[in-house]
Design an enzyme around this catalytic site. Structure first.
Site, PDB file in Angstrom:
ATOM      1  N   ALA A 136      13.112  43.975  17.539  1.00 16.87           N
ATOM      2  CA  ALA A 136      11.835  43.290  17.287  1.00 16.87           C
ATOM      3  C   ALA A 136      11.896  41.856  17.777  1.00 16.87           C
ATOM      4  O   ALA A 136      12.324  40.945  17.052  1.00 16.87           O
ATOM      5  CB  ALA A 136      11.497  43.348  15.801  1.00 16.87           C
ATOM      6  N   GLY A 143       5.251  37.053  24.522  1.00 11.85           N
ATOM      7  CA  GLY A 143       5.712  38.276  25.188  1.00 11.85           C
ATOM      8  C   GLY A 143       6.672  37.893  26.298  1.00 11.85           C
ATOM      9  O   GLY A 143       7.872  37.740  26.079  1.00 11.85           O
ATOM     10  N   SER A 144       6.119  37.655  27.502  1.00  7.54           N
ATOM     11  CA  SER A 144       6.971  37.200  28.611  1.00  7.54           C
ATOM     12  C   SER A 144       7.614  35.858  28.245  1.00  7.54           C
ATOM     13  O   SER A 144       8.790  35.620  28.528  1.00  7.54           O
ATOM     14  CB  SER A 144       6.133  37.034  29.880  1.00  7.54           C
ATOM     15  OG  SER A 144       5.439  38.222  30.164  1.00  7.54           O
ATOM     16  N   ILE A 169       6.402  46.815  18.815  1.00  8.28           N
ATOM     17  CA  ILE A 169       7.763  47.175  18.426  1.00  8.28           C
ATOM     18  C   ILE A 169       7.924  48.697  18.452  1.00  8.28           C
ATOM     19  O   ILE A 169       7.376  49.413  17.606  1.00  8.28           O
ATOM     20  CB  ILE A 169       8.127  46.575  17.040  1.00  8.28           C
ATOM     21  CG1 ILE A 169       7.868  45.058  17.052  1.00  8.28           C
ATOM     22  CG2 ILE A 169       9.571  46.915  16.678  1.00  8.28           C
ATOM     23  CD1 ILE A 169       8.501  44.287  18.214  1.00  8.28           C
ATOM     24  N   GLU A 374      10.499  45.019  28.663  1.00  5.98           N
ATOM     25  CA  GLU A 374      11.804  44.421  29.006  1.00  5.98           C
ATOM     26  C   GLU A 374      11.704  43.543  30.261  1.00  5.98           C
ATOM     27  O   GLU A 374      12.586  43.537  31.115  1.00  5.98           O
ATOM     28  CB  GLU A 374      12.880  45.510  29.139  1.00  5.98           C
ATOM     29  CG  GLU A 374      13.128  46.176  27.796  1.00  5.98           C
ATOM     30  CD  GLU A 374      14.352  47.058  27.746  1.00  5.98           C
ATOM     31  OE1 GLU A 374      15.343  46.737  28.398  1.00  5.98           O
ATOM     32  OE2 GLU A 374      14.284  48.059  27.029  1.00  5.98           O
TER      33      GLU A 374
HETATM   34  C1  FAD Z   1       5.332  50.587  25.527  1.00  2.35           C
HETATM   35  C2  FAD Z   1       5.902  49.259  25.149  1.00  2.35           C
HETATM   36  C3  FAD Z   1       7.035  49.194  24.342  1.00  2.35           C
HETATM   37  C4  FAD Z   1       7.549  47.944  23.957  1.00  2.35           C
HETATM   38  N1  FAD Z   1       8.620  47.905  23.097  1.00  2.35           N
HETATM   39  C5  FAD Z   1       9.058  46.695  22.657  1.00  2.35           C
HETATM   40  C6  FAD Z   1      10.108  46.625  21.676  1.00  2.35           C
HETATM   41  O1  FAD Z   1      10.661  47.653  21.238  1.00  2.35           O
HETATM   42  N2  FAD Z   1      10.480  45.415  21.217  1.00  2.35           N
HETATM   43  C7  FAD Z   1       9.911  44.246  21.662  1.00  2.35           C
HETATM   44  O2  FAD Z   1      10.302  43.183  21.201  1.00  2.35           O
HETATM   45  N3  FAD Z   1       8.907  44.281  22.585  1.00  2.35           N
HETATM   46  C8  FAD Z   1       8.475  45.475  23.085  1.00  2.35           C
HETATM   47  N4  FAD Z   1       7.460  45.535  24.012  1.00  2.35           N
HETATM   48  C9  FAD Z   1       6.836  44.285  24.432  1.00  2.35           C
HETATM   49  C10 FAD Z   1       7.105  43.937  25.894  1.00  2.35           C
HETATM   50  O3  FAD Z   1       8.406  43.490  26.058  1.00  2.35           O
HETATM   51  C11 FAD Z   1       6.027  42.928  26.301  1.00  2.35           C
HETATM   52  O4  FAD Z   1       4.829  43.671  26.416  1.00  2.35           O
HETATM   53  C12 FAD Z   1       6.349  42.224  27.606  1.00  2.35           C
HETATM   54  O5  FAD Z   1       7.414  41.329  27.410  1.00  2.35           O
HETATM   55  C13 FAD Z   1       5.139  41.476  28.134  1.00  2.35           C
HETATM   56  O6  FAD Z   1       4.591  40.671  27.146  1.00  2.35           O
HETATM   57  P1  FAD Z   1       2.999  40.703  26.847  1.00  2.35           P
HETATM   58  O7  FAD Z   1       2.600  42.131  26.699  1.00  2.35           O
HETATM   59  O8  FAD Z   1       2.720  39.781  25.741  1.00  2.35           O
HETATM   60  O9  FAD Z   1       2.345  40.198  28.175  1.00  2.35           O
HETATM   61  P2  FAD Z   1       2.201  38.670  28.655  1.00  2.35           P
HETATM   62  O10 FAD Z   1       3.445  37.916  28.352  1.00  2.35           O
HETATM   63  O11 FAD Z   1       0.922  38.145  28.151  1.00  2.35           O
HETATM   64  O12 FAD Z   1       2.111  38.861  30.216  1.00  2.35           O
HETATM   65  C14 FAD Z   1       0.988  39.508  30.818  1.00  2.35           C
HETATM   66  C15 FAD Z   1       1.248  39.697  32.284  1.00  2.35           C
HETATM   67  O13 FAD Z   1       1.386  38.429  32.892  1.00  2.35           O
HETATM   68  C16 FAD Z   1       2.185  38.555  34.045  1.00  2.35           C
HETATM   69  N5  FAD Z   1       3.203  37.486  34.019  1.00  2.35           N
HETATM   70  C17 FAD Z   1       4.164  37.277  33.113  1.00  2.35           C
HETATM   71  N6  FAD Z   1       4.876  36.176  33.414  1.00  2.35           N
HETATM   72  C18 FAD Z   1       4.330  35.670  34.562  1.00  2.35           C
HETATM   73  C19 FAD Z   1       4.601  34.550  35.378  1.00  2.35           C
HETATM   74  N7  FAD Z   1       5.608  33.717  35.082  1.00  2.35           N
HETATM   75  N8  FAD Z   1       3.815  34.340  36.473  1.00  2.35           N
HETATM   76  C20 FAD Z   1       2.808  35.175  36.766  1.00  2.35           C
HETATM   77  N9  FAD Z   1       2.505  36.262  36.039  1.00  2.35           N
HETATM   78  C21 FAD Z   1       3.249  36.511  34.948  1.00  2.35           C
HETATM   79  C22 FAD Z   1       2.818  39.948  34.031  1.00  2.35           C
HETATM   80  O14 FAD Z   1       2.127  40.783  34.942  1.00  2.35           O
HETATM   81  C23 FAD Z   1       2.550  40.393  32.615  1.00  2.35           C
HETATM   82  O15 FAD Z   1       2.427  41.806  32.524  1.00  2.35           O
HETATM   83  C24 FAD Z   1       6.942  46.757  24.429  1.00  2.35           C
HETATM   84  C25 FAD Z   1       5.830  46.850  25.261  1.00  2.35           C
HETATM   85  C26 FAD Z   1       5.307  48.067  25.622  1.00  2.35           C
HETATM   86  C27 FAD Z   1       4.101  48.104  26.504  1.00  2.35           C
END
Ligand code: FAD
Length: 391
Positions: A136, A143-144, A169, A374
């Site tokens: 988690a 996220g990113s 999660i 990831e």
């Molecule tokens: C099916 C699934 C399972 C998951 N399981 C887990 C888990 O078990 N545990 C956990 O902790 N998390 C989990 N996640 C979360 C996952 O790690 C996040 O969704 C991911 O890190 C992206 O974060 P966000 O969705 O908030 O997108 P955001 O951070 O809002 O990013 C949105 C988009 O912006 C773009 N982007 C990102 N950075 C940049 C940049 N520097 N420059 C330009 N564009 C950029 C990318 O295209 C990205 O997809 C899961 C997600 C999914 C979809």
């Protein structure tokens, strides 16, 4: 069919890897893993967990410990085994791949940063499939940019008190415990985060929402409200949780590339079978040069992904170096390529490729998340460039 060209012959592997991959492939076929009903995703995960636990496959998801006391197969997590297992499971059943991956990722912070007592308490049950693990880290606003996380933990006597939210999660609502990354120093950015083992039954831990995503996947938003966690459940050192999260992701990210590779190989098999049998214009679909050109592209894409994936795993296991750039390349290329491969094969199926729950339609939805979690593809590009600049 593991591949058109037998990648198990490549020098990245030891004889044990080759034997293990074949045994798992045989087991998946014997179990009829491809046909497990997943209309209820929680039930399906439990069923897959039971079967894989009984067959002892989760022993590759945790280390063994000095005298085998943690229940794993190898003294340390073996990246090539993790990748071969995810590739094979991904080829047979994408949910089985997910279940295996989460036992490893969910307990990874314990394997890498736990005390002997924590490892003895949690890892053997994970290895037996008797305890379900979750990781988690992500939050609604982090996220990113994960170092921006705000779920907090503060000390209260012999406990820590957690407040805040985690979202996306995997295994949320299903897990027996969560490795949670929380802010312990509000001023210190990535140096102010600590990891904790939080048991599912802890008072103050609530499943706020199960999220319904496009392919079957147990996933939830968690809410912590004055959630009390014993200080003995702190993982690693205070304020060192960010590094632990990155070390955990570093090893499991290559296995995401491997899962995507397995999805691609499955798509190729389905496409080849179909192209050879589909009659049109007095011959089969496979007889047309346009189809053969597509198959040539697909096979080259698959081998490219396999080479990058197993190079990254080999660098970690054998060259004993953290393969940050290699892993990012493998994850980016393999997941992006798999989406393209699956789309290209779906095209061969014509209208049949769109039928709900047919193999290609399923793969088309299953692959999508791997390009995001990831570390999204854009994040992998930045990692590769950052490593390049460092050199
Ligand atoms: C099916 C699934 C399972 C998951 N399981 C887990 C888990 O078990 N545990 C956990 O902790 N998390 C989990 N996640 C979360 C996952 O790690 C996040 O969704 C991911 O890190 C992206 O974060 P966000 O969705 O908030 O997108 P955001 O951070 O809002 O990013 C949105 C988009 O912006 C773009 N982007 C990102 N950075 C940049 C940049 N520097 N420059 C330009 N564009 C950029 C990318 O295209 C990205 O997809 C899961 C997600 C999914 C979809």
């Amino acid at each position: 069919m593991s591949g058109v060209f037998d990648h198990l012959e490549w020098p990245f592997f030891d004889p044990e890897h080759r034997v293990m991959a074949q045994e798992l492939d045989d087991w998946c076929q014997k179990e009829g893993l491809a046909s497990v009903d997943d209309s209820d995703v929680f039930l399906a995960c439990r069923e897959l967990l039971r079967r894989m636990g009984e067959a002892n496959w989760f022993r590759y998801a945790v280390p063994s410990g000095p005298n085998g006391e943690y229940g794993g197969q190898n003294p340390e997590l073996d990246s090539r085994s993790l990748c071969l297992i995810r590739e094979t499971l991904g080829r047979h059943n994408t949910l089985a791949d997910f279940v295996f991956a989460m036992q490893g990722l969910g307990s990874g912070a314990i394997s890498l940063g736990g005390t002997d007592a924590q490892k003895r308490r949690y890892l053997p049950k994970v290895a037996q499939g008797k305890s379900i693990a979750a990781f988690a880290l992500s939050e609604p606003e982090a996220g990113s940019d994960v170092a921006a996380l705000s779920c907090s933990a503060h000390r209260d006597g012999n406990d820590f008190i957690l407040d805040g939210k985690k979202t996306w999660i995997s295994n949320g609502g299903l897990a027996d415990f969560y490795c949670v990354f929380a802010r312990t120093d509000p001023e210190a950015g990535s140096r102010g985060i600590t990891a904790f083992i939080v048991e599912a039954a802890s008072p103050g831990l609530h499943i706020e929402e199960q999220i319904d995503v496009m392919s079957p996947h147990p996933i939830a938003t968690l809410r912590f409200e004055a959630c009390r966690v014993p200080a003995a459940n702190m993982l690693g050192e205070l304020n060192q949780g960010f590094k632990l999260a990155m070390r955990t992701l570093d090893i499991f990210r290559a296995s995401v590339a491997a899962a995507a590779l397995g999805f691609s190989r499955r798509a190729l098999k389905e496409g080849l079978d179909y192209a050879r049998s589909r009659k049109m214009f007095g011959q089969t679909l496979a007889d047309f040069q346009l189809t053969q050109a597509a198959l040539g592209d697909i096979v080259a894409e698959i081998d490219q992904s396999a080479l990058l994936t197993y190079r990254a795993a080999w660098v970690r296991d054998v060259a004993r170096r953290v393969p940050t750039a290699e892993t990012a390349m493998a994850k980016m290329i393999s997941t992006e390529s798999s989406q393209w491969v699956i789309d290209r094969v779906l095209q061969m199926f014509g209208g049949r490729g769109l039928v709900k729950n047919s193999p290609l339609e399923r793969l088309y939805r299953d692959i999508r998340a791997l390009r995001i979690y990831e570390g999204a593809t854009e994040v992998q590009k930045l990692i590769i460039a950052r490593e390049l600049m460092k050199r």
